[in-house]
Design a protein around this motif. Structure first.
Motif, mmCIF file in Angstrom:
data_model
loop_
_atom_site.group_PDB
_atom_site.id
_atom_site.type_symbol
_atom_site.label_atom_id
_atom_site.label_comp_id
_atom_site.label_asym_id
_atom_site.label_seq_id
_atom_site.Cartn_x
_atom_site.Cartn_y
_atom_site.Cartn_z
ATOM 1 N N ASN A 1 -6.367 -0.422 -0.349
ATOM 2 C CA ASN A 1 -7.079 -0.921 0.823
ATOM 3 C C ASN A 1 -7.935 0.235 1.337
ATOM 4 O OD1 ASN A 1 -8.002 -1.910 3.238
ATOM 5 N ND2 ASN A 1 -5.987 -2.212 4.155
ATOM 6 N N ILE B 1 -1.210 -5.068 -2.472
ATOM 7 C CA ILE B 1 -2.329 -4.291 -1.942
ATOM 8 C C ILE B 1 -2.197 -2.870 -2.480
ATOM 9 C CG2 ILE B 1 -3.504 -3.498 0.145
ATOM 10 C CD1 ILE B 1 -2.103 -5.779 1.651
ATOM 11 N N GLN C 1 0.818 -1.206 0.000
ATOM 12 C CA GLN C 1 0.000 0.000 0.000
ATOM 13 C C GLN C 1 0.862 1.270 0.000
ATOM 14 O OE1 GLN C 1 -3.786 0.360 -0.013
ATOM 15 N NE2 GLN C 1 -2.669 2.077 -0.870
ATOM 16 N N GLU D 1 -6.074 -8.465 9.589
ATOM 17 C CA GLU D 1 -5.419 -7.283 9.054
ATOM 18 C C GLU D 1 -5.212 -6.224 10.116
ATOM 19 O OE1 GLU D 1 -7.380 -4.517 6.167
ATOM 20 O OE2 GLU D 1 -6.037 -5.519 4.790
#
Length: 560
Positions: free
Chosen positions: A227, A224, A80, A486
């Motif tokens: 997100n 990712i 991310q 997570e």
């Protein structure tokens, strides 16, 4: 880890340190430009060139913890962070449009002199004290982390490594001043880049190529990109990067005293803008390399994770572990890697020592030593550097005994000081009615609230990583793969406010400074800023009126 240092590694490491010492010797004893005045010692006489300042700005934004920690962050929590270019670009524009011009015009030895001119002496001392505390907490970690890495790779004693690092840094910072710091930063940036590139290429090669790295990252759930979980307790999401991180970057790119000190060492504001843009681009490039390195190392350990099987104790050790095990047959790699980690810490330490000495001198000591000659003032600054450096070395023993909690607290404290600085500087430049009472109470409120959250956050459960596997280990009893949530479990007894992601600390601090400070300012009569040089350029009425008059005069002349 069983690792013996070969001659090439040792030569690379010694040469890197030796050149730093020689640069200090040159500017301290050989160069005709002596460091005998505060301006020369702290700002290089305000005649520095774009190249060393830009390189120093990039190097200063990196540190030993970041070079080790960012690849480990990608390894454990995914990609991310790829979005970091967005806040970096936006905040660069914001600094150029609002802050840089005002800061450059002040040209003071302490960046917090602007705070005094805008809000008074009490607010300046408050901000300077908060900054000094954050640096005093950060520097021992910056020294300890590379010493720990060298211990893991070579078995060298942690305290011996820390002492070598501190002595080398103190020497060239003391005798060489800003000029030595800028040119050693330039050398150290080259070492950091070389080390990072070498490890990145090695990790991709041993993983089987770019395609296999991508496929392994996809299988492991590391890819990712967006997100969108809005929870503020999630470790990394679109919102932490796009909303929380910009305020951290705004501080580091434009309002960090170490950055400000470099901007005003340049002769022209145009040069400062170029250096700011280069720093932003360099910051993004290094983070991109860290991202690739983290994914490539994950591809190497996809089905036999060293943390899962107990080969390493903390995820931050994954990068040294990889270099030791996969790069042992490449002459010079370990030397470059270790020199790169040490260079990052040297750059951070020397910059912080030099800047902190200027802040302490200008903000707390200058009024009592006005009768000193310029040379005596320069010696006083060097004395401050020496004292702070020795204290930092002693605090390394505390870091070693307390471990990871200190690092978490340090990151939080840096975010607290950054958030308050962003709030005060921004309010001073764009809110003309903000006064001393508002700035003082807003800053105190931000310190108490965000500081309380930061201290309470040390009680929270450790953040679980993405799934790690050990089913592919051939010589170790396989441990069944586990699936990790997570975010921390909702059963965590710690209140949600203490689980807020630390990237939001600067945002919360900035908002509190404005949300508390501006109403207090209005209730206490507000303020009329008489010196418009303290305001952002787009708010300077007299300058705008003069510009319109000049344009009107030019039009009349053309008509005639």
């Amino acid at each position: 880890m069983d690792f013996s240092v070969n001659l090439v590694d040792l030569v690379v490491f010694v040469v890197a340190f030796g050149v730093s010492v020689l640069i200090g010797v040159y500017y301290g004893f050989v160069s005709k430009k002596k460091q005998n005045t505060p301006t020369e010692y702290l700002l290089g006489g305000r005649r520095m060139g774009i190249f060393p300042v830009a390189a120093s700005l990039v190097a200063t934004q990196l540190s030993g913890p970041s070079l080790l920690g960012m690849p480990a962050e990608i390894y454990a929590f995914g990609t991310q962070y790829w979005l970091i270019f967005l806040p970096a670009t936006i905040m660069t524009i914001v600094v150029i449009k609002i802050h840089l011009g005002v800061i450059f015009e002040q040209r003071s030895l302490s960046s917090f002199t602007y705070i005094q001119r805008r809000f008074g002496l009490r607010v300046k001392k408050m901000m300077s004290a908060i900054y000094a505390l954050s640096i005093m907490l950060f520097l021992p970690v910056a020294i300890y982390v590379p010493a720990l890495a060298l211990n893991q790779m070579t078995g060298m004693d942690i305290y011996a490594s820390a002492m070598i690092l501190s002595i080398v840094c103190l020497f060239y910072t003391l005798v060489g001043g800003m000029r030595a710091i800028l040119w050693t930063d330039t050398l150290q940036l080259a070492l950091m880049l070389t080390a990072t590139l070498m490890v990145t290429v090695l990790a991709i090669h041993t993983a089987g190529g770019v395609q296999r790295v991508w496929e392994a990252a996809d299988r492991g759930g590391r890819l990712i990109f967006f997100n969108m979980n809005p929870s503020p307790v999630v470790r990394v999401s679109f919102w932490t990067i796009a909303v929380g991180n910009p305020f951290v970057l705004l501080f580091h790119l434009g309002l960090n005293p170490t950055s400000i000190q470099r901007y005003i060492s340049l002769p022209k504001i145009e040069d400062a803008k170029v250096c700011l843009i280069v720093m932003s681009v360099g910051y993004v490039v290094f983070n991109a390399l860290f991202l690739i390195t983290g994914l490539a190392i994950y591809a190497n350990y996809e089905d036999c994770d060293p943390l899962k099987v107990g080969t390493i104790r903390k995820i931050d050790q994954i990068l040294p572990h990889f270099v030791v095990n996969e790069g042992v047959e490449i002459p010079g790699l370990a030397g470059f890697f270790t020199a790169g980690i040490f260079s990052a810490s040297l750059s951070s330490m020397s910059s912080c020592l030099n800047t902190l000495s200027g802040c302490l001198y200008e903000d707390f000591l200058v009024s009592a030593h006005q009768h000193f000659t310029e040379q005596q003032k320069s010696l006083l600054l060097k004395g401050i550097v020496l004292i702070v450096g020795v204290v930092q070395l002693l605090l390394v023993f505390l870091v070693d005994s307390l471990g990871a909690a200190v690092f978490q607290l340090t990151v939080s404290v840096l975010s607290i000081s950054g958030g308050i600085a962003v709030g005060l500087f921004t309010a001073g430049m764009i809110l003309p009615k903000m006064n001393e009472h508002g700035a003082l109470y807003g800053g105190i409120c931000a310190l108490l609230v965000v500081g309380g959250i930061s201290v309470g956050a040390q009680m929270r459960l450790r953040e679980p990583t993405l799934p790690l596997r050990s089913d592919g280990c051939s010589n170790i009893t396989a441990i069944s793969a586990q699936s990790y949530p997570e975010a921390p479990s909702e059963d965590d007894d710690v209140s949600w406010i203490f689980r807020i992601n630390y990237m939001f600390y600067a945002l919360v601090g900035s908002i509190l400074v404005l949300a508390v400070g501006y109403p207090v300012s209005l209730m206490t009569g507000g303020q009329r800023v008489r010196d418009e040089a303290l305001l952002a350029q787009f708010l300077r009425k007299h300058q705008q009126e003069e510009r319109r008059e000049i344009q009107y005069s030019d039009v009349n002349t053309e008509n005639k």
